[in-house]
Design a protein around this motif. Structure first.
Motif, mmCIF file in Angstrom:
data_model
loop_
_atom_site.group_PDB
_atom_site.id
_atom_site.type_symbol
_atom_site.label_atom_id
_atom_site.label_comp_id
_atom_site.label_asym_id
_atom_site.label_seq_id
_atom_site.Cartn_x
_atom_site.Cartn_y
_atom_site.Cartn_z
ATOM 1 N N LEU A 51 0.829 -1.190 0.000
ATOM 2 C CA LEU A 51 0.000 0.000 0.000
ATOM 3 C C LEU A 51 0.872 1.252 0.000
ATOM 4 O O LEU A 51 1.865 1.344 0.702
ATOM 5 C CB LEU A 51 -0.909 0.013 1.227
ATOM 6 C CG LEU A 51 -1.958 -1.088 1.271
ATOM 7 C CD1 LEU A 51 -2.741 -1.008 2.558
ATOM 8 C CD2 LEU A 51 -2.896 -0.966 0.091
ATOM 9 N N VAL A 52 0.480 2.208 -0.807
ATOM 10 C CA VAL A 52 1.194 3.472 -0.894
ATOM 11 C C VAL A 52 0.225 4.604 -0.581
ATOM 12 O O VAL A 52 -0.978 4.487 -0.793
ATOM 13 C CB VAL A 52 1.818 3.675 -2.293
ATOM 14 C CG1 VAL A 52 2.936 2.699 -2.525
ATOM 15 C CG2 VAL A 52 0.788 3.557 -3.377
ATOM 16 N N ILE A 53 0.769 5.696 -0.077
ATOM 17 C CA ILE A 53 -0.054 6.839 0.310
ATOM 18 C C ILE A 53 0.244 7.996 -0.637
ATOM 19 O O ILE A 53 1.389 8.244 -1.005
ATOM 20 C CB ILE A 53 0.249 7.242 1.771
ATOM 21 C CG1 ILE A 53 -0.095 6.084 2.699
ATOM 22 C CG2 ILE A 53 -0.518 8.494 2.171
ATOM 23 C CD1 ILE A 53 0.323 6.309 4.129
ATOM 24 N N ALA A 62 -1.418 11.140 -17.225
ATOM 25 C CA ALA A 62 -0.642 12.207 -16.586
ATOM 26 C C ALA A 62 0.109 11.712 -15.350
ATOM 27 O O ALA A 62 1.018 12.377 -14.883
ATOM 28 C CB ALA A 62 -1.572 13.355 -16.191
ATOM 29 N N VAL A 63 -0.240 10.558 -14.844
ATOM 30 C CA VAL A 63 0.364 10.047 -13.613
ATOM 31 C C VAL A 63 1.319 8.915 -13.967
ATOM 32 O O VAL A 63 0.971 7.985 -14.705
ATOM 33 C CB VAL A 63 -0.736 9.531 -12.646
ATOM 34 C CG1 VAL A 63 -0.113 8.952 -11.404
ATOM 35 C CG2 VAL A 63 -1.698 10.631 -12.308
ATOM 36 N N SER A 64 2.529 8.987 -13.442
ATOM 37 C CA SER A 64 3.497 7.929 -13.735
ATOM 38 C C SER A 64 3.416 6.793 -12.707
ATOM 39 O O SER A 64 3.629 5.637 -13.047
ATOM 40 C CB SER A 64 4.913 8.501 -13.776
ATOM 41 O OG SER A 64 5.239 9.060 -12.518
ATOM 42 N N ASN A 65 3.157 7.103 -11.449
ATOM 43 C CA ASN A 65 3.033 6.084 -10.393
ATOM 44 C C ASN A 65 1.625 6.124 -9.817
ATOM 45 O O ASN A 65 1.109 7.202 -9.517
ATOM 46 C CB ASN A 65 4.048 6.339 -9.272
ATOM 47 C CG ASN A 65 5.465 6.133 -9.731
ATOM 48 O OD1 ASN A 65 5.719 5.323 -10.620
ATOM 49 N ND2 ASN A 65 6.394 6.871 -9.144
#
Length: 134
Positions: A51-53, A62-65
């Motif tokens: 899980l990432v915040i 437009a989002v790489s991650n």
């Protein structure tokens, strides 16, 4: 203390408590043990999903991650399955109690067990002196 150690310890405590309760002789304790084990599985699925915040859960050009939504979907599915399983096991335990008169997993009744409510039925009551007919 690291976050990973805290989550791993919580999963270990939930599994240990769940196994301990699942091996008990009472049906209610077995149901609680299975529920604790399912909570541990849910935490494990969350922890294994990395899980990432602060990242969006949906892919965009437009989002790489982005965050992986699969662990969240798996946990939501596991919650629904756990609710259905718990309801089914509670109904089975209630049916077993109503048919056998005991909430022991193997169906045996212990005559001196006050939790069964059978001790009062099997106890011999001494006649009262005032109720005795001369």
């Amino acid at each position: 203390m690291s976050y990973e150690f805290l989550v791993a310890s919580a999963i270990g405590v939930l599994v240990a408590a769940g196994v301990f309760l699942a091996l008990r002789a009472r049906t209610f304790q077995v149901v609680l043990g299975l529920t604790l084990i399912s909570y541990a599985v849910n935490l494990f699925l969350f922890a294994s999903g990395r899980l990432v915040i602060g990242r969006p859960p949906i892919w965009d050009k437009a989002v790489s991650n982005y965050a992986d939504p699969l662990p969240q979907a798996l946990v939501l599915t596991a919650i629904v399955i756990t609710f259905g399983m718990t309801a089914f096991v509670v109904i089975l335990a209630l049916r077993g109690f109503l048919e056998s008169g005991s909430d022991h997993v193997d169906g045996d009744t212990v005559p001196c067990d006050p939790q069964d409510g059978m001790a009062a039925k099997n106890a011999t009551v001494a006649p009262d002196v005032e109720d005795a007919q001369p």
